[in-house]
Design an enzyme around this catalytic site. Structure first.
Site, PDB file in Angstrom:
ATOM      1  N   TYR A  94       0.826  -1.209   0.000  1.00 20.09           N
ATOM      2  CA  TYR A  94       0.000   0.000   0.000  1.00 20.09           C
ATOM      3  C   TYR A  94       0.855   1.252   0.000  1.00 20.09           C
ATOM      4  CZ  TYR A  94      -3.282   3.600   1.605  1.00 20.09           C
ATOM      5  OH  TYR A  94      -4.038   4.740   1.715  1.00 20.09           O
TER       6      TYR A  94
ATOM      7  N   GLY B  13       2.629   6.846  -7.983  1.00 20.34           N
ATOM      8  CA  GLY B  13       3.230   7.271  -9.237  1.00 20.34           C
ATOM      9  C   GLY B  13       4.675   7.700  -9.114  1.00 20.34           C
TER      10      GLY B  13
ATOM     11  N   ILE C 115       7.241   4.145  -5.478  1.00 14.92           N
ATOM     12  CA  ILE C 115       7.317   3.661  -4.091  1.00 14.92           C
ATOM     13  C   ILE C 115       6.755   2.245  -3.990  1.00 14.92           C
ATOM     14  CG2 ILE C 115       6.548   4.079  -1.712  1.00 14.92           C
ATOM     15  CD1 ILE C 115       6.542   7.103  -2.452  1.00 14.92           C
ATOM     16  N   GLY C 116       5.643   1.981  -4.660  1.00 10.05           N
ATOM     17  CA  GLY C 116       5.073   0.635  -4.659  1.00 10.05           C
ATOM     18  C   GLY C 116       6.062  -0.373  -5.227  1.00 10.05           C
TER      19      GLY C 116
ATOM     20  N   ASN D 104      -9.926  -4.655  -9.053  1.00 10.41           N
ATOM     21  CA  ASN D 104      -8.879  -3.673  -8.758  1.00 10.41           C
ATOM     22  C   ASN D 104      -7.923  -3.556  -9.947  1.00 10.41           C
ATOM     23  OD1 ASN D 104      -6.926  -2.006  -7.686  1.00 10.41           O
ATOM     24  ND2 ASN D 104      -6.650  -3.185  -5.797  1.00 10.41           N
TER      25      ASN D 104
ATOM     26  N   TYR E  60       0.746  -5.388 -11.147  1.00 11.57           N
ATOM     27  CA  TYR E  60       1.383  -6.692 -10.958  1.00 11.57           C
ATOM     28  C   TYR E  60       1.650  -7.386 -12.295  1.00 11.57           C
ATOM     29  CZ  TYR E  60       0.278  -6.023  -6.057  1.00 11.57           C
ATOM     30  OH  TYR E  60       0.191  -5.507  -4.808  1.00 11.57           O
TER      31      TYR E  60
ATOM     32  N   GLU F 107      -4.950 -21.115 -14.171  1.00 14.96           N
ATOM     33  CA  GLU F 107      -4.967 -22.503 -13.698  1.00 14.96           C
ATOM     34  C   GLU F 107      -6.202 -22.853 -12.875  1.00 14.96           C
ATOM     35  OE1 GLU F 107      -1.265 -23.540 -11.768  1.00 14.96           O
ATOM     36  OE2 GLU F 107      -0.071 -22.594 -13.332  1.00 14.96           O
TER      37      GLU F 107
END
Lengths: 163, 173
Positions: free
Chosen positions: B94, B101, B104-105, B132, B139, B151
């Protein structure tokens, strides 16, 4: 049928590895280092074994006929949790309550450690397993909340891990 | 933007707890949060911690509107695959909206991956809610596969009374 459930020890690793390798859903893989990963100072997992008396041993002479592997996890919403990585019973010993007993034992250990959730994953096409679990009172987090399982490995993980 | 990623200290738990609640609001589940900083302090900083945590910190001059300098976190723990071995699971990632932007993530996720790699982890896993889209795109951009889609993996859970009932049915020792 008489069987017992107990905590796994170092000597059980050979039997656990045997059962991992013959599991129907496993393709050829390198035998994991269960001894080091499960029985050193900070284990990555814990195990429980289902065992039958000698008179019920398999044709090959095995008395260890099922296992469950679990580890402690964490939910930032509810705290301590347990994750059951594997639940397996050899085919000839199914339908006798062994799988249920293993899973219940994991649940019991979860509560004893102050855990609030028992989580695991199931393949959506695996109807016998899905039906079994749902009949035991769990709920499908993926179907009800839209939670998807994501994985990074191989080159993608190497790239991500670069400082 | 100048920021630092470091291991969380016990004193950071109040900030982490604050951000957990912000994440819960974002995920439309604010009533699901049952723990506070006290459980985080107890469970993350004991002899055998249930989790590890990284925080993202900015200097005073970049503090948030409310005055916070701890502006992001990643909470993770070690897991195991009997097929592949050691893995790391990122339970939460988070960053406060006003600081997004800025990499940091990515910084937090990469640090978790680096720490996992040092412990010989061969996988990094996490969950994301299907609606989301920003997170799913983030990701996917890092090379993560969606195992539910590819799968058919579903997460199953016992909690509350169902967990109690299951535990009561365990064989007596």
């Amino acid at each position: 049928m008489d069987f017992s459930i107990r905590a796994a020890n170092l000597d059980d690793c050979k039997d656990i590895a045997r059962m991992i390798m013959v599991s129907g859903h496993v393709r050829a893989c390198v035998r994991p280092n269960l001894e080091q990963d499960g029985f050193s100072k900070n284990p990555f997992f814990h195990g429980i074994i289902a065992e039958v008396p000698e008179q019920h041993r398999t044709r090959e002479g095995h008395t260890k006929i099922g296992y469950a592997l679990y580890f402690y996890s964490y939910s930032s919403f509810v705290g301590r949790s347990i994750y059951m990585e594997d639940l397996y019973v050899m085919p000839e010993f199914r339908g006798k309550g062994v799988g249920k007993a293993l899973m219940s034992k994991v649940a019991q250990l979860a509560l004893a450690a102050g855990c609030h959730q028992l989580n695991f994953t199931v393949l959506d096409w695996n109807k016998p397993s899905m039906d079994f679990y749902l009949s035991q009172g769990c709920f499908n987090v993926t179907s009800s909340l839209g939670c998807h399982c994501m994985r990074c490995e191989g080159e993608a993980l190497e790239h991500l891990a670069q400082p | 933007m100048n920021f630092k990623i470091r291991r969380a200290a016990k004193e950071d738990c109040k900030d982490i707890s604050r951000m957990i609640m912000e994440l819960a609001v974002y995920e439309k589940m604010p009533d699901q949060v049952k723990i506070s900083h006290e459980e985080l302090e107890r469970d993350g900083f004991c002899q055998n911690p249930f989790f590890e945590c990284l925080v993202a910190e900015v200097p005073e001059e970049h503090k948030s509107n409310e005055g916070f300098t701890i502006i992001g976190y990643a909470l993770y723990f070690y897991t195991y695959s009997t097929w592949k071995g050691r893995a790391v699971y990122v339970e939460d990632l988070y960053v406060m909206p006003e600081f997004r932007g800025n990499g940091i993530g990515t910084g937090l996720l990469s640090k978790a991956a680096e720490i996992g790699k040092k412990k010989q982890c061969v996988r990094l896993q996490l969950s994301v809610l299907n609606w989301n889209t920003p997170s799913r795109d983030f990701y996917a951009g890092k090379g993560a596969q969606d195992l539910t889609v590819t799968e058919g993996w579903h997460t199953i859970r016992f909690d509350g009374q169902n967990l109690d009932k299951l535990a009561n049915e365990a064989p007596k020792d």
